[in-house]
Motif scaffolding. Structure first.
Motif, PDB file in Angstrom:
ATOM      1  N   THR A   1       0.710  -1.397  -0.039  1.00 54.19           N
ATOM      2  CA  THR A   1       0.071  -0.286   0.672  1.00 54.19           C
ATOM      3  C   THR A   1       1.114   1.539   0.042  1.00 54.19           C
ATOM      4  OG1 THR A   1      -1.688  -0.863   0.968  1.00 54.19           O
ATOM      5  CG2 THR A   1      -2.232   1.339   0.854  1.00 54.19           C
ATOM      6  N   ALA A   2       0.943   2.013  -0.960  1.00 49.17           N
ATOM      7  CA  ALA A   2       1.722   2.982  -1.013  1.00 49.17           C
ATOM      8  C   ALA A   2       1.711   4.025  -0.069  1.00 49.17           C
ATOM      9  CB  ALA A   2       1.542   4.084  -2.434  1.00 49.17           C
ATOM     10  N   SER A   3       0.281   4.011   0.285  1.00 50.46           N
ATOM     11  CA  SER A   3      -0.135   5.929   1.480  1.00 50.46           C
ATOM     12  C   SER A   3       0.201   5.510   2.804  1.00 50.46           C
ATOM     13  CB  SER A   3      -1.988   5.668   1.489  1.00 50.46           C
ATOM     14  OG  SER A   3      -2.049   4.193   2.700  1.00 50.46           O
ATOM     15  N   SER A   4       0.747   4.095   3.104  1.00 49.78           N
ATOM     16  CA  SER A   4       1.846   4.226   4.315  1.00 49.78           C
ATOM     17  C   SER A   4       3.558   4.261   3.776  1.00 49.78           C
ATOM     18  CB  SER A   4       1.940   2.668   4.890  1.00 49.78           C
ATOM     19  OG  SER A   4       2.702   1.649   3.831  1.00 49.78           O
ATOM     20  N   TYR A   5       3.788   5.464   2.996  1.00 49.57           N
ATOM     21  CA  TYR A   5       4.996   5.878   2.478  1.00 49.57           C
ATOM     22  C   TYR A   5       5.425   7.280   2.007  1.00 49.57           C
ATOM     23  CZ  TYR A   5       6.208   0.674   1.443  1.00 49.57           C
ATOM     24  OH  TYR A   5       6.705  -0.820   1.738  1.00 49.57           O
ATOM     25  N   ALA A   6       6.465   7.181   3.184  1.00 47.71           N
ATOM     26  CA  ALA A   6       6.729   9.222   2.448  1.00 47.71           C
ATOM     27  C   ALA A   6       7.460   8.388   1.421  1.00 47.71           C
ATOM     28  CB  ALA A   6       7.750   9.375   3.377  1.00 47.71           C
ATOM     29  N   MET A   7       7.529   9.898   0.218  1.00 40.85           N
ATOM     30  CA  MET A   7       7.490   9.763  -0.964  1.00 40.85           C
ATOM     31  C   MET A   7       8.803  11.178  -1.163  1.00 40.85           C
ATOM     32  SD  MET A   7       6.502   7.008  -2.448  1.00 40.85           S
ATOM     33  CE  MET A   7       6.558   7.103  -4.551  1.00 40.85           C
ATOM     34  N   GLY A   8       9.778  11.100  -2.033  1.00 43.13           N
ATOM     35  CA  GLY A   8      10.908  11.930  -2.348  1.00 43.13           C
ATOM     36  C   GLY A   8      11.083  11.810  -4.177  1.00 43.13           C
TER      37      GLY A   8
ATOM     38  N   ALA B   1      18.519  17.238 -15.676  1.00 40.31           N
ATOM     39  CA  ALA B   1      19.153  16.260 -14.734  1.00 40.31           C
ATOM     40  C   ALA B   1      18.149  14.730 -15.338  1.00 40.31           C
ATOM     41  CB  ALA B   1      18.752  16.197 -12.978  1.00 40.31           C
ATOM     42  N   VAL B   2      19.371  13.888 -14.493  1.00 44.16           N
ATOM     43  CA  VAL B   2      17.258  12.894 -14.639  1.00 44.16           C
ATOM     44  C   VAL B   2      16.964  12.255 -12.834  1.00 44.16           C
ATOM     45  CG1 VAL B   2      17.540  10.027 -14.650  1.00 44.16           C
ATOM     46  CG2 VAL B   2      19.240  11.300 -15.652  1.00 44.16           C
ATOM     47  N   TYR B   3      16.095  12.203 -13.392  1.00 40.67           N
ATOM     48  CA  TYR B   3      14.665  12.807 -11.703  1.00 40.67           C
ATOM     49  C   TYR B   3      13.895  11.179 -11.240  1.00 40.67           C
ATOM     50  CZ  TYR B   3      15.070  17.494 -12.251  1.00 40.67           C
ATOM     51  OH  TYR B   3      14.539  18.798 -12.176  1.00 40.67           O
ATOM     52  N   TYR B   4      14.440  11.236 -10.144  1.00 50.31           N
ATOM     53  CA  TYR B   4      14.236   9.446  -9.284  1.00 50.31           C
ATOM     54  C   TYR B   4      12.817  10.123  -8.418  1.00 50.31           C
ATOM     55  CZ  TYR B   4      18.961   8.091 -11.977  1.00 50.31           C
ATOM     56  OH  TYR B   4      19.393   8.103 -12.485  1.00 50.31           O
ATOM     57  N   CYS B   5      12.086   8.980  -8.343  1.00 47.78           N
ATOM     58  CA  CYS B   5      11.458   8.716  -7.603  1.00 47.78           C
ATOM     59  C   CYS B   5      11.854   8.321  -6.721  1.00 47.78           C
ATOM     60  CB  CYS B   5      10.076   8.846  -7.471  1.00 47.78           C
ATOM     61  SG  CYS B   5       9.843   7.770  -8.111  1.00 47.78           S
ATOM     62  N   ALA B   6      11.850   8.259  -5.012  1.00 51.85           N
ATOM     63  CA  ALA B   6      12.319   7.212  -3.787  1.00 51.85           C
ATOM     64  C   ALA B   6      10.705   7.128  -2.587  1.00 51.85           C
ATOM     65  CB  ALA B   6      13.445   7.890  -3.088  1.00 51.85           C
ATOM     66  N   THR B   7      11.193   5.951  -2.139  1.00 53.25           N
ATOM     67  CA  THR B   7       9.738   5.355  -1.438  1.00 53.25           C
ATOM     68  C   THR B   7      10.334   5.351   0.228  1.00 53.25           C
ATOM     69  OG1 THR B   7       8.073   4.814  -0.437  1.00 53.25           O
ATOM     70  CG2 THR B   7       9.250   3.457  -1.735  1.00 53.25           C
ATOM     71  N   LYS B   8       9.581   5.600   1.006  1.00 56.00           N
ATOM     72  CA  LYS B   8      10.289   5.160   2.634  1.00 56.00           C
ATOM     73  C   LYS B   8       9.278   4.994   3.209  1.00 56.00           C
ATOM     74  CE  LYS B   8      11.808   6.269   7.249  1.00 56.00           C
ATOM     75  NZ  LYS B   8      12.860   5.180   7.219  1.00 56.00           N
ATOM     76  N   ALA B   9       9.267   3.467   3.540  1.00 58.87           N
ATOM     77  CA  ALA B   9       7.636   3.101   4.607  1.00 58.87           C
ATOM     78  C   ALA B   9       7.813   3.887   5.855  1.00 58.87           C
ATOM     79  CB  ALA B   9       7.899   1.494   5.063  1.00 58.87           C
TER      80      ALA B   9
ATOM     81  N   ASP C   1      17.684   7.354   3.713  1.00 54.50           N
ATOM     82  CA  ASP C   1      16.358   7.203   4.139  1.00 54.50           C
ATOM     83  C   ASP C   1      15.202   6.552   3.244  1.00 54.50           C
ATOM     84  OD1 ASP C   1      16.020  10.671   5.839  1.00 54.50           O
ATOM     85  OD2 ASP C   1      16.473   8.575   6.829  1.00 54.50           O
ATOM     86  N   TYR C   2      15.621   6.487   1.785  1.00 56.79           N
ATOM     87  CA  TYR C   2      14.660   5.892   1.075  1.00 56.79           C
ATOM     88  C   TYR C   2      15.106   4.629   1.208  1.00 56.79           C
ATOM     89  CZ  TYR C   2      12.357  10.155   0.491  1.00 56.79           C
ATOM     90  OH  TYR C   2      11.441  11.324   0.902  1.00 56.79           O
ATOM     91  N   SER C   3      14.344   3.552   0.801  1.00 56.15           N
ATOM     92  CA  SER C   3      14.834   2.245   0.733  1.00 56.15           C
ATOM     93  C   SER C   3      14.849   1.710  -0.655  1.00 56.15           C
ATOM     94  CB  SER C   3      14.080   1.475   1.569  1.00 56.15           C
ATOM     95  OG  SER C   3      12.530   1.290   1.295  1.00 56.15           O
ATOM     96  N   SER C   4      13.541   2.732  -1.433  1.00 56.07           N
ATOM     97  CA  SER C   4      12.873   2.231  -3.038  1.00 56.07           C
ATOM     98  C   SER C   4      13.178   2.897  -4.199  1.00 56.07           C
ATOM     99  CB  SER C   4      11.942   1.457  -3.149  1.00 56.07           C
ATOM    100  OG  SER C   4      11.700   0.306  -2.386  1.00 56.07           O
TER     101      SER C   4
END
Length: 127
Positions: free
Chosen positions: A28-35, A92-100, A113-116
């Motif tokens: 569930t993506a809603s339990s992840y902060a995003m950057g 630049a190359v732009y990346y999104c990342a996620t953290k539970a 801080d980000y894992s994926s």
């Protein structure tokens, strides 16, 4: 584990706009902060913007503040980066990342801080 796929990159002239999307699948993506982060040619990857899992808190790098807006649609598992008034230095190359997360109102600005991470999408701004 959450899988991320970015899209929306491209080439634009200075002053133009682009909207990047990051599609999240898996848990569930809603339990992840995003950057959003970016890596310019010859430079290290840097923080651009972050949003909490609840979407109530956001943060921006000084270089993009007032021009970029991060948002998310948890129902669709999507995170966006609206980029306005683009400058050549935004290339630049732009990346999104996620953290539970356990605390839905926190955002994170550190790469460690980000894992994926997604594979990235290229943004090129010409003068």
């Amino acid at each position: 584990q959450v899988q991320l796929v970015e899209s929306g990159g491209g080439s634009v002239q200075a002053g133009g706009s682009l909207r990047l999307s990051c599609a999240a699948s898996g848990r569930t993506a809603s339990s992840y902060a995003m950057g959003w982060f970016r890596r310019a040619p010859g430079k290290e990857r840097e923080f651009v913007a972050a949003i909490s899992a609840s979407a109530t808190s956001t943060a921006y790098a000084d270089s993009v503040k007032g021009r970029f807006t991060i948002s998310r649609d948890n129902a669709k598992n999507l995170v966006y980066l609206q980029m306005n008034s683009l400058k050549p230095e935004d290339t630049a190359v732009y990346y999104c990342a996620t953290k539970a997360v356990l605390f839905y109102t926190n955002y994170y600005t550190q790469e460690k801080d980000y894992s994926s991470w997604g594979q990235g999408t290229q943004v090129t701004v010409s003068s």
